[in-house]
Design a protein around this motif. Structure first.
Motif, PDB file in Angstrom:
ATOM      1  N   ILE A 173      17.884  15.694  -0.632  1.00  0.00           N
ATOM      2  CA  ILE A 173      16.807  14.858  -0.119  1.00  0.00           C
ATOM      3  C   ILE A 173      15.532  15.682  -0.080  1.00  0.00           C
ATOM      4  CG2 ILE A 173      15.929  13.584   1.869  1.00  0.00           C
ATOM      5  CD1 ILE A 173      18.722  12.763   2.565  1.00  0.00           C
ATOM      6  N   SER A 174      14.517  15.237  -0.772  1.00  0.00           N
ATOM      7  CA  SER A 174      13.248  15.952  -0.808  1.00  0.00           C
ATOM      8  C   SER A 174      12.557  15.878   0.550  1.00  0.00           C
ATOM      9  CB  SER A 174      12.333  15.338  -1.872  1.00  0.00           C
ATOM     10  OG  SER A 174      11.031  15.905  -1.807  1.00  0.00           O
ATOM     11  N   ALA A 175      11.915  16.965   0.939  1.00  0.00           N
ATOM     12  CA  ALA A 175      11.156  16.989   2.195  1.00  0.00           C
ATOM     13  C   ALA A 175       9.686  16.674   1.951  1.00  0.00           C
ATOM     14  CB  ALA A 175      11.293  18.357   2.855  1.00  0.00           C
ATOM     15  N   ALA A 176       9.356  16.274   0.715  1.00  0.00           N
ATOM     16  CA  ALA A 176       7.971  15.945   0.373  1.00  0.00           C
ATOM     17  C   ALA A 176       7.795  14.440   0.217  1.00  0.00           C
ATOM     18  CB  ALA A 176       7.572  16.646  -0.930  1.00  0.00           C
ATOM     19  N   HIS A 177       6.657  13.937   0.627  1.00  0.00           N
ATOM     20  CA  HIS A 177       6.351  12.515   0.482  1.00  0.00           C
ATOM     21  C   HIS A 177       6.359  12.142  -1.000  1.00  0.00           C
ATOM     22  CE1 HIS A 177       4.051   8.748   0.561  1.00  0.00           C
ATOM     23  NE2 HIS A 177       4.228   8.705   1.877  1.00  0.00           N
ATOM     24  N   PRO A 178       6.960  10.999  -1.355  1.00  0.00           N
ATOM     25  CA  PRO A 178       6.957  10.588  -2.767  1.00  0.00           C
ATOM     26  C   PRO A 178       5.545  10.373  -3.277  1.00  0.00           C
ATOM     27  CG  PRO A 178       7.726   8.818  -1.340  1.00  0.00           C
ATOM     28  CD  PRO A 178       7.661  10.037  -0.491  1.00  0.00           C
ATOM     29  N   THR A 179       5.403  10.404  -4.592  1.00  0.00           N
ATOM     30  CA  THR A 179       4.085  10.352  -5.229  1.00  0.00           C
ATOM     31  C   THR A 179       3.876   9.048  -5.991  1.00  0.00           C
ATOM     32  OG1 THR A 179       4.172  12.752  -5.514  1.00  0.00           O
ATOM     33  CG2 THR A 179       2.547  11.541  -6.833  1.00  0.00           C
ATOM     34  N   GLN A 180       2.741   8.426  -5.765  1.00  0.00           N
ATOM     35  CA  GLN A 180       2.410   7.202  -6.497  1.00  0.00           C
ATOM     36  C   GLN A 180       2.370   7.491  -8.000  1.00  0.00           C
ATOM     37  OE1 GLN A 180      -1.196   5.334  -5.209  1.00  0.00           O
ATOM     38  NE2 GLN A 180      -0.927   3.509  -6.479  1.00  0.00           N
ATOM     39  N   GLY A 181       2.974   6.613  -8.789  1.00  0.00           N
ATOM     40  CA  GLY A 181       3.000   6.779 -10.230  1.00  0.00           C
ATOM     41  C   GLY A 181       4.194   7.556 -10.738  1.00  0.00           C
ATOM     42  N   SER A 198       8.649   2.898 -11.878  1.00  0.00           N
ATOM     43  CA  SER A 198       7.761   3.885 -11.274  1.00  0.00           C
ATOM     44  C   SER A 198       7.395   3.439  -9.859  1.00  0.00           C
ATOM     45  CB  SER A 198       6.477   4.043 -12.102  1.00  0.00           C
ATOM     46  OG  SER A 198       6.766   4.490 -13.412  1.00  0.00           O
ATOM     47  N   ILE A 199       6.839   4.367  -9.099  1.00  0.00           N
ATOM     48  CA  ILE A 199       6.333   4.019  -7.773  1.00  0.00           C
ATOM     49  C   ILE A 199       4.957   3.401  -7.947  1.00  0.00           C
ATOM     50  CG2 ILE A 199       5.572   4.917  -5.550  1.00  0.00           C
ATOM     51  CD1 ILE A 199       7.714   7.063  -5.760  1.00  0.00           C
ATOM     52  N   ASP A 200       4.862   2.113  -7.664  1.00  0.00           N
ATOM     53  CA  ASP A 200       3.597   1.396  -7.820  1.00  0.00           C
ATOM     54  C   ASP A 200       2.614   1.745  -6.714  1.00  0.00           C
ATOM     55  OD1 ASP A 200       1.930  -0.680  -9.078  1.00  0.00           O
ATOM     56  OD2 ASP A 200       2.317  -1.806  -7.230  1.00  0.00           O
ATOM     57  N   GLY A 201       3.145   1.977  -5.521  1.00  0.00           N
ATOM     58  CA  GLY A 201       2.309   2.289  -4.363  1.00  0.00           C
ATOM     59  C   GLY A 201       3.141   2.245  -3.105  1.00  0.00           C
ATOM     60  N   PHE A 202       2.458   2.119  -1.971  1.00  0.00           N
ATOM     61  CA  PHE A 202       3.129   2.155  -0.682  1.00  0.00           C
ATOM     62  C   PHE A 202       2.618   1.029   0.207  1.00  0.00           C
ATOM     63  CE2 PHE A 202       2.685   6.399  -2.461  1.00  0.00           C
ATOM     64  CZ  PHE A 202       4.010   6.813  -2.529  1.00  0.00           C
ATOM     65  N   ALA A 203       3.549   0.374   0.886  1.00  0.00           N
ATOM     66  CA  ALA A 203       3.203  -0.705   1.806  1.00  0.00           C
ATOM     67  C   ALA A 203       3.012  -0.118   3.201  1.00  0.00           C
ATOM     68  CB  ALA A 203       4.302  -1.756   1.823  1.00  0.00           C
ATOM     69  N   TYR A 204       1.843  -0.301   3.769  1.00  0.00           N
ATOM     70  CA  TYR A 204       1.554   0.223   5.114  1.00  0.00           C
ATOM     71  C   TYR A 204       2.605  -0.276   6.102  1.00  0.00           C
ATOM     72  CZ  TYR A 204      -0.818   0.821   9.610  1.00  0.00           C
ATOM     73  OH  TYR A 204      -1.129   1.151  10.910  1.00  0.00           O
ATOM     74  N   ARG A 205       2.827  -1.587   6.109  1.00  0.00           N
ATOM     75  CA  ARG A 205       3.910  -2.182   6.885  1.00  0.00           C
ATOM     76  C   ARG A 205       4.581  -3.241   6.015  1.00  0.00           C
ATOM     77  NH1 ARG A 205       2.771   1.630   9.301  1.00  0.00           N
ATOM     78  NH2 ARG A 205       2.277   1.875  11.542  1.00  0.00           N
ATOM     79  N   LEU A 206       5.894  -3.240   6.013  1.00  0.00           N
ATOM     80  CA  LEU A 206       6.665  -4.224   5.267  1.00  0.00           C
ATOM     81  C   LEU A 206       7.436  -5.060   6.287  1.00  0.00           C
ATOM     82  CD1 LEU A 206       7.319  -4.934   2.245  1.00  0.00           C
ATOM     83  CD2 LEU A 206       9.442  -3.651   2.565  1.00  0.00           C
ATOM     84  N   HIS A 207       7.131  -6.355   6.342  1.00  0.00           N
ATOM     85  CA  HIS A 207       7.768  -7.249   7.309  1.00  0.00           C
ATOM     86  C   HIS A 207       8.822  -8.094   6.603  1.00  0.00           C
ATOM     87  CE1 HIS A 207       4.689  -7.102  10.748  1.00  0.00           C
ATOM     88  NE2 HIS A 207       4.262  -6.230   9.855  1.00  0.00           N
ATOM     89  N   GLU A 208       9.998  -8.153   7.218  1.00  0.00           N
ATOM     90  CA  GLU A 208      11.060  -9.001   6.674  1.00  0.00           C
ATOM     91  C   GLU A 208      11.836  -9.584   7.847  1.00  0.00           C
ATOM     92  OE1 GLU A 208      14.788  -9.009   3.534  1.00  0.00           O
ATOM     93  OE2 GLU A 208      13.510  -7.240   3.698  1.00  0.00           O
TER      94      GLU A 208
END
Length: 307
Positions: A173-181, A198-208
């Motif tokens: 498990i990586s200890a670094a934040h994933p990278t966009q792209g 690919s990683i398109d981006g990050f959702a500030y909050r994801l509601h489900e």
């Protein structure tokens, strides 16, 4: 995530709909997964009928370095044999999956499962997706669906024992934040299928439904995950390390409902991406483990939700 099994089986039989990336065994009658749960239910049904051949998503072949080695299949979900950056070969081995895949059912908002006894079994896979062995847990070290969607099991054996007997090393498990792209692979041990995107981006909050996840990974369209893929490790194709754990997808374009997560930004604006999948970042997990794979929520830098 996927809906609880009760009621979902009937819907699947009537409509033939493929559920999300959640986790519920088709033969079980207890809820084990949210927004990706129903798919996991359908997944187990298909698996029981003989769906066991390894498959690779034809839209984008995985890099040779990313295989099924290190992945496991649960009764209703996917998972992976993992180590922290500082784990030793002699440490008790760990398995990573989703909180909504727990055999005890989906944790409610604010609920944390901690050091709960478990004898759950996992099917360890070879690099080509073949069944190598059955691994057994001694406890659920941690499980939650608040801010994240994660479960971590401790096994009754060590990494060195698994490697010496079966030739399988854990994923780190990586200890670094994933990278966009970044190019990623979502490796499903349940379906024995690898998705590439690919990683398109990050959702500030994801509601489900009733759950809210923070800083979620949003996939590009190539990773159109289905039920049974919940808990799959999201592997950075360049480093080979785990950067997230797959957990849901917006199936029908609804907003913020079960199986239809929506994104909410810092200003409160709601966005829906139909057909797009998500994962929960794992870079914060290593900070919660001390020497000997000892889990401790009070360690400096550990930000996982507490009971």
């Amino acid at each position: 995530m996927k809906k609880p099994l009760i009621g979902m089986l009937a819907a699947l039989l009537v409509t033939g709909t493929t559920a999300l990336a959640g986790a519920l065994p088709a033969q079980a009658a207890t809820p084990e997964a949210p927004a990706s749960v129903a798919a996991d239910t359908a997944a187990e049904t298909a698996a029981a009928s003989g769906a066991d051949a390894a498959a690779v998503d034809t839209k984008a072949a995985p890099l040779a370095a990313v295989t099924f080695a290190g992945t496991v299949a649960l009764s209703n979900c996917s998972g992976s044999l993992v180590r922290m950056p500082g784990s030793a070969a002699s440490d008790p081995a760990l398995v990573l999956s989703n909180g909504h895949c727990l055999e005890s059912g989906m944790p409610g908002p604010g609920q944390v499962v901690l050091n709960q006894s478990s004898s759950r079994t996992f099917t360890l896979l070879s690099s080509t997706g073949g069944r190598l062995a059955t691994l057994r847990a001694t406890k659920v070290v941690y499980g939650a669906m608040t801010d994240t969607d994660v479960s971590i099991y401790q096994l009754n054996t060590s990494y060195s024992s698994i490697q010496s007997r079966y030739g399988i090393a854990p994923l780190t498990i990586s200890a670094a934040h994933p990278t966009q792209g970044a190019s990623i692979k979502v490796v499903s041990g349940y379906w024995k299928k690898i998705y590439s995107c690919s990683i398109d981006g990050f959702a500030y909050r994801l509601h489900e439904a009733d759950w809210v996840f923070k800083d979620s990974v949003r996939y590009t369209s190539g990773c159109n995950v289905i039920g049974g893929t919940s808990g799959s490790p999201v592997v950075d194709a360049n480093t080979g390390q785990v950067v997230a754990v797959n957990n849901t997808i917006n199936e029908s374009g609804e907003s913020c409902t079960l199986d239809n997560p929506c994104e909410v930004d810092q200003s409160g604006r709601v966005t829906v991406h139909q057909g797009i999948g998500y994962a929960q970042e794992t870079y914060g997990i290593p900070a919660c483990f001390a020497a000997g794979n000892r889990f401790d929520l009070t360690l400096p830098g550990c930000t996982l939700p507490r009971p």
